[in-house]
Design an enzyme around this catalytic site. Structure first.
Site, PDB file in Angstrom:
ATOM      1  CB  CYS A 329      16.795  38.350   8.911  1.00 29.14           C
ATOM      2  SG  CYS A 329      15.570  38.400  10.201  1.00 29.14           S
ATOM      3  NE  ARG A 358       9.369  32.789  14.541  1.00 29.21           N
ATOM      4  CZ  ARG A 358       8.833  33.471  13.539  1.00 29.21           C
ATOM      5  NH1 ARG A 358       7.552  33.745  13.543  1.00 29.21           N
ATOM      6  NH2 ARG A 358       9.581  33.889  12.537  1.00 29.21           N
ATOM      7  CD  GLN A 376      10.381  32.169   9.049  1.00 26.07           C
ATOM      8  OE1 GLN A 376      11.555  32.440   9.279  1.00 26.07           O
ATOM      9  NE2 GLN A 376       9.396  33.036   9.211  1.00 26.07           N
ATOM     10  CG  ASP A 378      13.342  33.842   5.597  1.00 24.53           C
ATOM     11  OD1 ASP A 378      12.849  34.804   4.980  1.00 24.53           O
ATOM     12  OD2 ASP A 378      13.689  33.892   6.783  1.00 24.53           O
ATOM     13  CG  HIS A 380      16.826  37.565   4.170  1.00 21.25           C
ATOM     14  ND1 HIS A 380      17.172  36.339   4.688  1.00 21.25           N
ATOM     15  CD2 HIS A 380      15.886  38.078   5.000  1.00 21.25           C
ATOM     16  CE1 HIS A 380      16.471  36.133   5.792  1.00 21.25           C
ATOM     17  NE2 HIS A 380      15.690  37.168   6.004  1.00 21.25           N
ATOM     18  CE  LYS A 460       2.757  41.763   9.059  1.00 21.27           C
ATOM     19  NZ  LYS A 460       2.718  40.534   9.833  1.00 21.27           N
TER      20      LYS A 460
END
Length: 632
Positions: A329, A358, A376, A378, A380, A460
């Site tokens: 992000c 991570r 991911q 992902d 946004h 979430k």
RNA sequence: GCCGGUGUAGCUCAGUUGGCAGAGCAGCGCACUCGUAAUGCGCAGGUCUCCAGUUCAAGUCUGGACACCGGCUCCA
């Protein structure tokens, strides 16, 4: 005088009786472990005090199994107490598929001790020791466990709110327990101890670690054996084993938690990504890519430095501190901010197949399911407040398509709310949580509430997939974020010519491509659907004389974009079929004298077997008829 | 990270009380020229995870490290 009604309309009137006696009178005692009286599960020995409904609880019901397993846990505890004097007991509940008991056993035990304990359990069970419930005051119970030097039980009692507690006695053994339990130990017959593990007292890693023994119990031997077979089935589907056997990926000592993808694994990963991109383009997403390494100041600004530092890797470039991204992000924010945005641009749906690193603790790594570097899927979404709900509904629809329509998974949704270590005001959280709730409710979908489990920056919705043998995996997530736009001062120019703050959604569908790949391996047991199978067709020449014809045929198939290989080995056909079958290749194509002469092939489908000879064109039609989301 | 277990050929696994490191599969070679789930014979393949130690002698015993497995905590 009390009156009791059974579900089958029968009823009895009794002066005084236990639940078991009442069932007996109604002819319902056979096989019952406990009774449901006015909607409450009670022991068969429990005296009845009021009129109402009664029905037996047998081992075929969920409640019955729970009772049986809980009693099995007590039985095990009794055996351990006798075999290992000085053992202290923590908790021992029934769980999905079995039970466990957490114990502090002097000297400890290993899995080799389990058969001995099982043997002792069977001995105790045979004696049919009555299991008796006794109610007492908290003080009495405390005194009892203090005397037995059982500090864990004492701790639980002292934290209970009730004035009275119940203990269950069987022989010399007693346990704090709400119950109900089986009438005597002989009811627990079909059980097995499974494994030994460490478990923190009360699940807190600051506490002492107790020894946890897992086991399971069923109402009959067949069910127990079916369960054991199911476990073996799960083991045979283990993605780590299949990943090796099918040459999909490997994990090497040089990179713990950092998987290597082999050519065949890459076909699947690329297939997933191709399909994913195509579907996102259809739904109005654009795609970006942001750097793996970014200046530390960015992570301080995003809040990750404060909230996520433990899980991050750091490095230095020209003596400046940098961080490897654990999330996509913040980089995405910078792209948003790279120019002025208009309300006409919104909603912006910006996707990124972002690789994140991570730091996971060494003990948690698990094949592809839990790694230290993953991709991911992902995205946004930046939108005006009034667009949020529709965007969430749109994401939920995309999830349904991918999970159910394409891969055939069942799934459930879960709403997670504000955790303890969170950023932002209570008001913001309330607004965010109600926005998610509203979208869920309007979609009419069922969902579970999971209080306190949200991300530190917002609530979430999580999506949990259920694979074909009933295990669940968290994959997709939709997270509403009011924090990031504030921190990065994101704006758009509204119709009024003024600056406004966009609302931001983070979301993934597959979650981690690596994990999703692992789930697919286990779900399909390595037999991937045709469209994504690493090798779609393997051509099997009957002998060396037909290799040239096989090569010609392969060329024709490859020209159509089909992934083909030829088994040119000097082996018999049976052997080649066997090997293609164990490699779970969807189609084999046998070519021999007959086929070469007539210009045909003899396809064989991995689960249907020989399809008979046919011209190549016809085979191409068969392949074209296979489900293929890349083509639709 | 914590508790328990494991680490021998590419893979799956044997290896006695410490005494010359084994099998099956895979690989390679040769023969067979083969029709719907394993053709036969042969060859090659090992720093017994790594580092210390005990011992005349360590795959085997001891200590440490690393990795993996089952859990706990955490999590996509």
């Amino acid at each position: 005088m009390i009156e009791l009604n059974a579900p089958d309309q029968k009823s009895v009137r009794l002066e005084s009786a236990t639940a078991g006696e009442a069932l007996e009178k109604l002819g319902l005692r056979g096989g019952a472990l406990a009774a449901m009286v006015n909607g409450k599960a009670v022991d068969l020995y429990r005296p009845l005090t009021e009129s109402g409904s009664i029905e037996p609880i047998g081992p075929d019901s969920e409640e019955g199994l729970d009772i049986l397993r809980h009693s099995a846990a007590h039985l095990m505890a009794q055996a351990v107490a006798e075999m290992y004097p000085g053992t202290r007991f923590g908790v021992g509940p029934a769980i999905r598929d079995g039970f466990y008991y957490d114990m502090e056993i002097p000297g400890g035990i290993t899995e080799e001790d389990l058969p001995k304990i099982e043997k002792e359990m069977r001995r105790i069970a045979k004696r049919a020791i009555p299991v008796e419930r006794r109610e007492m005051s908290k003080e009495e119970a405390l005194a009892y466990f203090r005397e037995k030097d059982d500090p864990y039980k004492a701790e639980i009692i002292s934290e209970l709110e009730e004035e009275k507690v119940s203990l269950y006695f069987q022989g010399n053994y007693a346990d704090l327990c709400r119950g109900p339990h089986v009438p005597n130990t002989s009811y627990v017959r079909h059980f097995k101890l499974l494994s030994v593990a460490g478990a923190y007292w009360r699940g807190d890693e600051k506490n002492i670690m107790l020894t946890r023994v897992y086991g399971t119990a069923f109402g009959n031997e067949e069910a127990l054996e079916a369960y054991i077979r199911r476990m073996e089935e799960a083991k045979s589907r283990d993605h780590r084993r299949l990943g090796k056997e099918l040459d999909l990926f490997s994990i090497q000592a040089e990179g713990p938690g950092f998987p290597f993808f082999h050519p065949r694994g890459m076909v699947i990963l690329n297939g997933l990504m191709d399909f994913w991109r195509k579907e996102h383009t259809k739904r109005g997403y654009c795609e970006i890519r942001t750097p793996l390494i970014l200046d530390r100041s960015l992570w301080i600004r995003s809040g990750h430095w404060d909230h996520y530092r433990e899980n991050m890797y750091f490095t230095e470039i020209d003596e400046q501190p940098f961080a490897i991204k654990p999330m996509n992000c913040p980089g995405g924010m910078l792209v948003y901010k790279s120019q002025i945005r208009s309300y006409r641009d919104l909603p912006m749906r910006v996707a990124e197949l972002g690789i994140v690193h991570r730091h996971e603790r060494s003990g948690v790594l698990h094949g592809l399911m839990r790694v230290r570097c993953f991709t991911q899927d992902d995205a946004h979404l930046y939108c005006r407040p009034e667009q949020v709900k529709d965007e969430i509904i749109g994401i939920m629809d995309l999830c349904r398509y991918i999970y159910s329509d394409v891969f055939g998974f069942k799934y459930t949704m879960e709403l997670s709310t504000r955790p303890e270590n969170s950023m932002g005001s209570e008001e913001q959280w309330d607004i965010a949580e109600s926005a998610l709730k509203q979208a869920l409710e309007e979609s009419g979908a069922e969902y579970r509430l999971n209080p306190g489990d949200g991300a530190f920056y917002g609530p979430k919705i999580d999506f949990h997939l259920e694979d074909c043998i009933g295990r669940t995996w968290q994959c997709g997530t939709i997270q509403l974020d009011f924090q990031m736009p504030e921190k990065f001062d994101l704006t758009y120019i509204g119709a009024d010519g003024k600056e406004h703050r966009p609302v931001m959604l983070h979301r993934t569908i597959l979650g981690s491509l690596e994990r999703f790949f692992g789930i697919l391996i286990e779900n399909f047991a390595g037999a991937f659907p045709y469209w994504i199978a690493p090798v779609q067709v393997r051509i099997l020449p009957v002998s060396g004389d037909f290799v040239d014809y096989a090569k010609e045929t392969a060329q024709k198939l490859r020209a159509k974009g089909i992934r083909v290989e030829i088994d040119e080995r000097d082996e018999k056909l049976g052997k080649k079929i066997r090997d293609a079958q164990t490699q779970k290749i969807p189609y084999m194509a046998v070519v021999g004298e007959k086929e070469m002469q007539s210009g045909t092939i003899a396809p064989r489908e991995r689960s249907r077997g020989d399809l008979g000879s046919m011209p190549l064109e016809e085979f191409l039609e068969v392949l074209a008829g296979e489900f293929n989301p890349l083509k639709s």
